[in-house]
Design a protein around this motif. Structure first.
Motif, mmCIF file in Angstrom:
data_model
loop_
_atom_site.group_PDB
_atom_site.id
_atom_site.type_symbol
_atom_site.label_atom_id
_atom_site.label_comp_id
_atom_site.label_asym_id
_atom_site.label_seq_id
_atom_site.Cartn_x
_atom_site.Cartn_y
_atom_site.Cartn_z
ATOM 1 N N ILE A 1 64.631 40.676 -31.289
ATOM 2 C CA ILE A 1 63.411 39.949 -30.963
ATOM 3 C C ILE A 1 63.609 38.431 -30.943
ATOM 4 C CG2 ILE A 1 61.894 41.779 -31.791
ATOM 5 C CD1 ILE A 1 61.578 40.265 -34.402
ATOM 6 N N LEU A 2 64.791 37.973 -31.330
ATOM 7 C CA LEU A 2 65.019 36.535 -31.369
ATOM 8 C C LEU A 2 66.517 36.259 -31.363
ATOM 9 C CD1 LEU A 2 63.316 33.954 -33.669
ATOM 10 C CD2 LEU A 2 65.777 34.201 -33.779
ATOM 11 N N LYS A 3 66.936 35.261 -30.577
ATOM 12 C CA LYS A 3 68.316 34.785 -30.566
ATOM 13 C C LYS A 3 68.302 33.262 -30.524
ATOM 14 C CE LYS A 3 70.756 38.617 -28.276
ATOM 15 N NZ LYS A 3 71.670 38.961 -27.158
ATOM 16 N N VAL A 4 68.933 32.666 -31.524
ATOM 17 C CA VAL A 4 68.991 31.209 -31.580
ATOM 18 C C VAL A 4 70.461 30.786 -31.618
ATOM 19 C CG1 VAL A 4 68.289 29.125 -32.797
ATOM 20 C CG2 VAL A 4 66.821 31.152 -32.861
ATOM 21 N N PRO A 5 70.976 30.151 -30.556
ATOM 22 C CA PRO A 5 72.376 29.720 -30.546
ATOM 23 C C PRO A 5 72.662 28.699 -31.643
ATOM 24 C CG PRO A 5 71.446 29.675 -28.334
ATOM 25 C CD PRO A 5 70.296 29.885 -29.282
ATOM 26 N N TYR A 6 73.883 28.702 -32.134
ATOM 27 C CA TYR A 6 74.284 27.733 -33.146
ATOM 28 C C TYR A 6 74.080 26.296 -32.665
ATOM 29 C CZ TYR A 6 76.679 31.320 -35.986
ATOM 30 O OH TYR A 6 76.978 32.400 -36.771
ATOM 31 N N SER A 7 74.172 26.099 -31.362
ATOM 32 C CA SER A 7 74.094 24.745 -30.806
ATOM 33 C C SER A 7 72.742 24.082 -31.027
ATOM 34 C CB SER A 7 74.395 24.781 -29.302
ATOM 35 O OG SER A 7 73.444 25.584 -28.608
ATOM 36 N N VAL A 8 71.702 24.876 -31.302
ATOM 37 C CA VAL A 8 70.379 24.297 -31.547
ATOM 38 C C VAL A 8 69.938 24.541 -32.991
ATOM 39 C CG1 VAL A 8 69.575 24.288 -29.176
ATOM 40 C CG2 VAL A 8 69.298 26.358 -30.553
ATOM 41 N N GLN A 9 70.920 24.628 -33.888
ATOM 42 C CA GLN A 9 70.633 24.734 -35.309
ATOM 43 C C GLN A 9 71.089 23.453 -35.992
ATOM 44 O OE1 GLN A 9 72.145 28.398 -37.017
ATOM 45 N NE2 GLN A 9 71.648 29.575 -35.174
ATOM 46 N N LEU A 10 70.251 22.939 -36.879
ATOM 47 C CA LEU A 10 70.595 21.715 -37.598
ATOM 48 C C LEU A 10 71.458 22.043 -38.810
ATOM 49 C CD1 LEU A 10 67.340 19.554 -37.611
ATOM 50 C CD2 LEU A 10 69.520 19.002 -36.528
ATOM 51 N N ALA A 11 72.533 21.280 -38.988
ATOM 52 C CA ALA A 11 73.465 21.493 -40.095
ATOM 53 C C ALA A 11 73.994 20.142 -40.561
ATOM 54 C CB ALA A 11 74.602 22.414 -39.645
ATOM 55 N N PRO A 12 74.683 20.107 -41.693
ATOM 56 C CA PRO A 12 75.220 18.836 -42.185
ATOM 57 C C PRO A 12 76.139 18.131 -41.193
ATOM 58 C CG PRO A 12 75.274 20.478 -43.927
ATOM 59 C CD PRO A 12 74.866 21.194 -42.680
ATOM 60 N N ASP A 13 76.826 18.897 -40.324
ATOM 61 C CA ASP A 13 77.720 18.232 -39.376
ATOM 62 C C ASP A 13 76.963 17.519 -38.260
ATOM 63 O OD1 ASP A 13 76.980 20.331 -37.675
ATOM 64 O OD2 ASP A 13 78.811 21.461 -38.050
ATOM 65 N N ASN A 14 75.613 17.613 -38.263
ATOM 66 C CA ASN A 14 74.810 16.805 -37.344
ATOM 67 C C ASN A 14 74.671 15.369 -37.839
ATOM 68 O OD1 ASN A 14 73.460 19.759 -36.847
ATOM 69 N ND2 ASN A 14 73.363 18.482 -35.005
ATOM 70 N N LEU A 15 75.084 15.148 -39.076
ATOM 71 C CA LEU A 15 75.013 13.804 -39.632
ATOM 72 C C LEU A 15 76.083 12.928 -38.982
ATOM 73 C CD1 LEU A 15 73.335 12.350 -41.820
ATOM 74 C CD2 LEU A 15 75.147 12.893 -43.450
ATOM 75 N N HIS A 16 75.705 11.730 -38.572
ATOM 76 C CA HIS A 16 76.633 10.835 -37.865
ATOM 77 C C HIS A 16 77.845 10.530 -38.754
ATOM 78 C CE1 HIS A 16 78.217 7.358 -35.701
ATOM 79 N NE2 HIS A 16 77.510 7.788 -34.646
ATOM 80 N N PRO A 17 79.052 10.553 -38.183
ATOM 81 C CA PRO A 17 80.275 10.309 -38.969
ATOM 82 C C PRO A 17 80.246 9.011 -39.765
ATOM 83 C CG PRO A 17 80.844 11.119 -36.790
ATOM 84 C CD PRO A 17 79.362 10.880 -36.784
ATOM 85 N N SER A 18 79.624 7.963 -39.219
ATOM 86 C CA SER A 18 79.581 6.684 -39.932
ATOM 87 C C SER A 18 78.770 6.785 -41.216
ATOM 88 C CB SER A 18 78.997 5.594 -39.028
ATOM 89 O OG SER A 18 77.660 5.906 -38.660
ATOM 90 N N ILE A 19 77.790 7.688 -41.226
ATOM 91 C CA ILE A 19 76.994 7.919 -42.436
ATOM 92 C C ILE A 19 77.735 8.874 -43.360
ATOM 93 C CG2 ILE A 19 74.831 8.849 -43.340
ATOM 94 C CD1 ILE A 19 73.478 7.970 -40.748
ATOM 95 N N ASN A 20 78.245 9.941 -42.798
ATOM 96 C CA ASN A 20 78.933 10.967 -43.582
ATOM 97 C C ASN A 20 80.144 10.403 -44.323
ATOM 98 O OD1 ASN A 20 79.081 13.823 -44.332
ATOM 99 N ND2 ASN A 20 80.966 13.857 -43.135
ATOM 100 N N SER A 21 80.823 9.437 -43.702
ATOM 101 C CA SER A 21 82.044 8.878 -44.302
ATOM 102 C C SER A 21 81.772 8.131 -45.596
ATOM 103 C CB SER A 21 82.737 7.943 -43.300
ATOM 104 O OG SER A 21 81.920 6.813 -43.015
ATOM 105 N N LEU A 22 80.537 7.714 -45.799
ATOM 106 C CA LEU A 22 80.182 6.959 -47.006
ATOM 107 C C LEU A 22 79.728 7.864 -48.157
ATOM 108 C CD1 LEU A 22 78.195 3.939 -45.507
ATOM 109 C CD2 LEU A 22 80.610 4.051 -46.145
ATOM 110 N N LEU A 23 79.578 9.146 -47.878
ATOM 111 C CA LEU A 23 79.094 10.069 -48.903
ATOM 112 C C LEU A 23 80.241 10.558 -49.772
ATOM 113 C CD1 LEU A 23 76.627 12.170 -46.725
ATOM 114 C CD2 LEU A 23 76.044 10.360 -48.355
ATOM 115 N N GLY A 24 80.016 10.604 -51.065
ATOM 116 C CA GLY A 24 81.027 11.090 -51.993
ATOM 117 C C GLY A 24 81.130 12.598 -51.992
#
Length: 470
Positions: free
Chosen positions: A93-116
């Motif tokens: 009854i439902l199919k949602v591709p991974y491409s339209v799912q929000l995940a931590p890797d949606n965080l911009h690399p410049s922001i992610n690089s500063l996270l511990g």
């Protein structure tokens, strides 16, 4: 909670490591506010105009059909999904591709690089949400989805309750677990504060309150996935039915998440899934609702050895030598030392299922009055399966005494719960009234469990006394 999740069509416990319950947890979505009635499969509903553009947007963004049989509407429980065409059990009854799912890797690399390394996936995905909330409808490609997420004033997870509101459930272990989790969120906020300050154009003025809202959105609506944790648009509009067998499935090969119906639905029926086999404490903490007469409900009961007992050290040593692994309830919530999760005892004349055998064993040890009795229990355990005091004591008077000790503990808790319920008074604001009703219903459910256990213990003791007198 992150919910029961299936990956590669093999059952996978979608749990986030969090110190709240000292174990990993399944979670999924903050839901609407459930009423005190059971869940009907057909309810009054109307099209949710606020999300009218959402499904066409998601279909266009993914380049694929998401669902041709579901529509977004509102039920008495809030926003939900309804069948717009007949659905048969077994239908996808439902199919949602991974491409339209929000995940931590949606965080911009410049922001992610500063996270511990101490910043987990929940906090990272919360940052993604905060970022798109700040971008607004004009700049964010995810605006149609972000705008459909619940506002903080519409969410009632206990981590969002004020200190004054939390006092309403102080009698329950949920109070302390909520404080622990709020502390963890504050710790995570401190860990990412330097990132917020480094990007004032995106995060200027973000408060702990806003972060807590985003954090709870992730915890309540996210599934653990191969990307860490994902928010699956459209799938997170499903409401909860404890009796449903429907899960969200993830196929890493096809890169798609799917939902398969477990029963038939007629047009207009609300389509439901099961978040997990969760107690009301878990549901209220994670989602902000409870289920009336929840069959998975339970209460934490603590029993400790009196420090003035002259056998105190011997008893503790015996219990330590014969201890079992950390106690866990059916929801995978670990118990603290001498904490036991008690479920409803269905019959006062049955076997007492719902009261842990380990709790009854502890009471038997605590009622011993001589070193010889403790040695006898240790010998009995060695000769059997190694578990201590799991069978009735040969001394019937001592067996009665052990269970009267438990009965006294339950009676004391019952009186405290009744006093807590009587102390609840009405509030003027709608939000406070709703949370007070949640607190009242929650405590009433835990009181029911305590009373069922107390009734069984009383009957057990009376039965033993009657046998002794025959």
């Amino acid at each position: 909670m992150f919910m029961q999740f299936v990956t590669g069509f093999q059952i996978y416990s979608s749990a986030i490591q969090r110190p709240l319950w000292a174990t990993s947890r399944c979670r999924i979505r903050t839901r609407c506010n459930f009423s005190n009635s059971s869940y009907p499969h057909q309810v009054l509903q109307y099209i949710d105009e606020e999300c009218g553009d959402f499904l066409p947007w998601l279909r266009q963004k993914s380049g694929a059909e998401i669902s041709s049989v579901l529509s977004i509407g509102k039920s008495i429980y809030g926003r939900s999904l309804f069948a717009c065409k007949p659905i048969q059990a077994g239908d996808c009854i439902l199919k949602v591709p991974y491409s339209v799912q929000l995940a931590p890797d949606n965080l911009h690399p410049s922001i992610n690089s500063l996270l511990g390394e101490d910043v987990g996936n929940v906090a990272k995905l919360a940052l993604v949400i905060l970022l798109h909330q700040r971008f607004g409808e004009q700049a964010s490609e995810w605006a149609p989805y972000i705008s459909c997420l619940p506002r903080v004033e519409d969410m009632h997870s206990t981590v969002l309750w004020s200190d004054e509101e939390l006092k309403m459930i102080k009698i329950s272990s949920l109070y302390h677990e909520t404080l622990k989790h709020k502390g963890q969120i504050e710790k995570d906020f401190s860990s990412i504060k330097h990132v917020l300050d480094s990007f004032p154009e995106y995060f200027d003025g973000v408060t702990l309150h806003e972060f807590k809202h985003a954090y709870n959105l992730v915890e309540s609506r996210g599934w653990v996935s191969t990307r860490g944790v994902s928010m699956i648009p459209f799938a997170d509009f499903f409401n909860h039915d404890a009796n449903s067998e429907t899960d969200v499935l993830s196929d890493d090969f096809k890169q798609v998440s799917e939902v398969i119906a477990d029963e038939n639905y007629a047009p207009g029926d609300e389509v439901l899934i099961r978040y997990g086999k969760f107690s009301n404490a878990r549901l209220l903490l994670d989602f902000g609702f409870i289920i009336p007469r929840n069959k998975y409900d339970q209460v934490k009961v603590e029993v400790n050895a009196p420090p003035n007992d002259h056998l105190h050290a011997l008893k503790l040593d015996l219990l330590h030598r014969h201890t079992t692994p950390s106690l866990k309830d059916v929801n995978d919530l670990s118990s603290q030392e001498n904490g036991f999760m008690v479920m409803e005892v269905k019959s006062s004349s049955g076997k007492g299922r719902g009261i842990p055998q380990s709790l009854r064993a502890l009471a038997r040890v605590l009622c011993c009055t001589s070193p010889q009795e403790l040695q006898d229990l240790a010998m009995e355990a060695t000769q059997n399966d190694g578990r201590l005091a799991r069978i009735p004591l040969k001394n019937r008077d001592r067996e009665v005494e052990a269970h009267q000790l438990l009965h006294s503990r339950f009676s004391h808790m019952i009186e405290n719960y009744k006093a807590a319920l009587e102390s609840l008074t009405h509030h003027s604001s709608e939000k406070h009234r709703r949370r007070m009703q949640l607190a009242r219903d929650f405590l009433t459910g835990e009181l029911r469990i305590l009373e069922s256990a107390s009734s069984w213990l009383k009957n057990y003791c009376q039965t033993l006394k009657q046998r002794e007198s025959v």
